[in-house]
Design a protein around this motif. Structure first.
Motif, PDB file in Angstrom:
ATOM      1  N   LEU A 138      72.182  47.968 -53.829  1.00 39.43           N
ATOM      2  CA  LEU A 138      73.042  46.747 -54.171  1.00 39.43           C
ATOM      3  C   LEU A 138      74.575  46.893 -54.206  1.00 39.43           C
ATOM      4  O   LEU A 138      75.176  46.292 -53.463  1.00 39.43           O
ATOM      5  N   HIS A 139      74.829  48.210 -54.589  1.00 40.38           N
ATOM      6  CA  HIS A 139      76.385  48.453 -54.442  1.00 40.38           C
ATOM      7  C   HIS A 139      76.571  48.427 -53.010  1.00 40.38           C
ATOM      8  O   HIS A 139      77.736  47.900 -52.545  1.00 40.38           O
ATOM      9  N   ARG A 170      69.893  50.034 -57.694  1.00 38.50           N
ATOM     10  CA  ARG A 170      71.243  49.582 -57.786  1.00 38.50           C
ATOM     11  C   ARG A 170      72.414  50.311 -56.696  1.00 38.50           C
ATOM     12  O   ARG A 170      73.519  49.471 -56.474  1.00 38.50           O
ATOM     13  N   ASP A 204      73.607  43.079 -62.656  1.00 41.48           N
ATOM     14  CA  ASP A 204      73.404  43.603 -61.290  1.00 41.48           C
ATOM     15  C   ASP A 204      72.180  44.107 -61.347  1.00 41.48           C
ATOM     16  O   ASP A 204      71.295  44.217 -60.218  1.00 41.48           O
ATOM     17  N   THR A 213      69.705  41.312 -60.352  1.00 43.00           N
ATOM     18  CA  THR A 213      69.867  40.983 -58.936  1.00 43.00           C
ATOM     19  C   THR A 213      69.178  42.019 -58.033  1.00 43.00           C
ATOM     20  O   THR A 213      68.390  41.345 -57.394  1.00 43.00           O
ATOM     21  N   ALA A 214      69.285  43.286 -58.307  1.00 44.52           N
ATOM     22  CA  ALA A 214      68.616  44.001 -57.713  1.00 44.52           C
ATOM     23  C   ALA A 214      67.350  43.932 -57.810  1.00 44.52           C
ATOM     24  O   ALA A 214      66.644  44.191 -56.789  1.00 44.52           O
ATOM     25  N   THR A 221      77.537  43.172 -67.433  1.00 46.91           N
ATOM     26  CA  THR A 221      77.722  43.158 -65.720  1.00 46.91           C
ATOM     27  C   THR A 221      76.695  43.955 -65.309  1.00 46.91           C
ATOM     28  O   THR A 221      76.053  43.747 -64.084  1.00 46.91           O
ATOM     29  N   GLU A 222      76.435  45.049 -65.885  1.00 49.86           N
ATOM     30  CA  GLU A 222      75.519  46.022 -65.286  1.00 49.86           C
ATOM     31  C   GLU A 222      73.960  45.391 -65.390  1.00 49.86           C
ATOM     32  O   GLU A 222      73.312  45.747 -64.411  1.00 49.86           O
ATOM     33  N   ALA A 224      73.098  36.465 -51.709  1.00 52.04           N
ATOM     34  CA  ALA A 224      74.209  36.914 -52.498  1.00 52.04           C
ATOM     35  C   ALA A 224      74.839  35.762 -53.017  1.00 52.04           C
ATOM     36  O   ALA A 224      75.217  35.495 -54.374  1.00 52.04           O
ATOM     37  N   ASP A 280      76.961  45.149 -51.824  1.00 53.49           N
ATOM     38  CA  ASP A 280      78.217  44.624 -52.244  1.00 53.49           C
ATOM     39  C   ASP A 280      79.465  44.986 -51.398  1.00 53.49           C
ATOM     40  O   ASP A 280      80.248  44.154 -51.044  1.00 53.49           O
ATOM     41  N   TYR A 303      74.830  35.109 -56.717  1.00 50.04           N
ATOM     42  CA  TYR A 303      76.053  35.223 -57.719  1.00 50.04           C
ATOM     43  C   TYR A 303      76.622  34.051 -57.788  1.00 50.04           C
ATOM     44  O   TYR A 303      77.855  33.882 -58.307  1.00 50.04           O
TER      45      TYR A 303
END
Length: 163
Positions: A50-51, A47, A36, A39-40, A32-33, A115, A54, A119
């Motif tokens: 990105l959070h 990150r 992410d 994606t970032a 998962t990390e 996104a 989210d 995703y």
């Protein structure tokens, strides 16, 4: 005295499954990390940014102080982050209609589409995976996911309170 060697007791099936599940959860977290991080990178952000996006895409809007709390950031860090993300066109800031001293932050339509593009395939595969589980199994998985999240949240509080 016998020359036969005594072998160590075998782990029970339950113990072995618990160990394997722990390993798989850890591997899932790493995977998962990695998603992410990729994606970032694609979005040209870090990150934490990105959070933040989210959090914003899960809500209609948030105040900078709400984002700071959700992300564990200081006021200055939130301001710098919001400036970066606004320059990239990923969010907007406008005065709070209820309190002009505050601002409201929203994810832009462009980042919401981005996104979905980034995703969406993951969400589709995840939904297809869940189709194979029965209602009782889904209830069990939901309970496990909820309780696991609660454990993580308690640990975050513990670690932050220790600072």
């Amino acid at each position: 005295m016998s020359s036969e060697q005594v072998s160590p007791p075998q782990e029970s099936k339950e113990t072995e499954l618990r160990r394997q599940l722990g390993e798989q959860i850890r591997a899932l977290q790493s995977a998962t990390e990695a998603v992410d991080a990729a994606t970032a990178d694609r979005l040209g952000i870090n990150r934490t940014d990105l959070h933040c996006l989210d959090v914003l895409t899960q809500r209609e809007s948030a105040t900078p102080s709400q984002l700071g709390t959700a992300l564990g950031l200081t006021t200055g860090s939130v301001t710098a982050m919001l400036d970066r993300l606004a320059r990239l066109g990923y969010l907007t800031r406008e005065p709070d209609p209820n309190d002009r001293r505050k601002s409201v932050v929203r994810a832009t339509a462009a980042i919401r589409r981005g996104a979905d593009d980034l995703y969406g395939p993951l969400a589709e595969e995840g939904a297809a995976l869940l189709e194979r589980y029965s209602l009782p199994e889904l209830e069990l998985l939901l309970d496990f996911a909820r309780r696991s999240r609660e454990i993580q949240e308690r640990q975050v509080r513990r670690l932050r309170d220790a600072e």
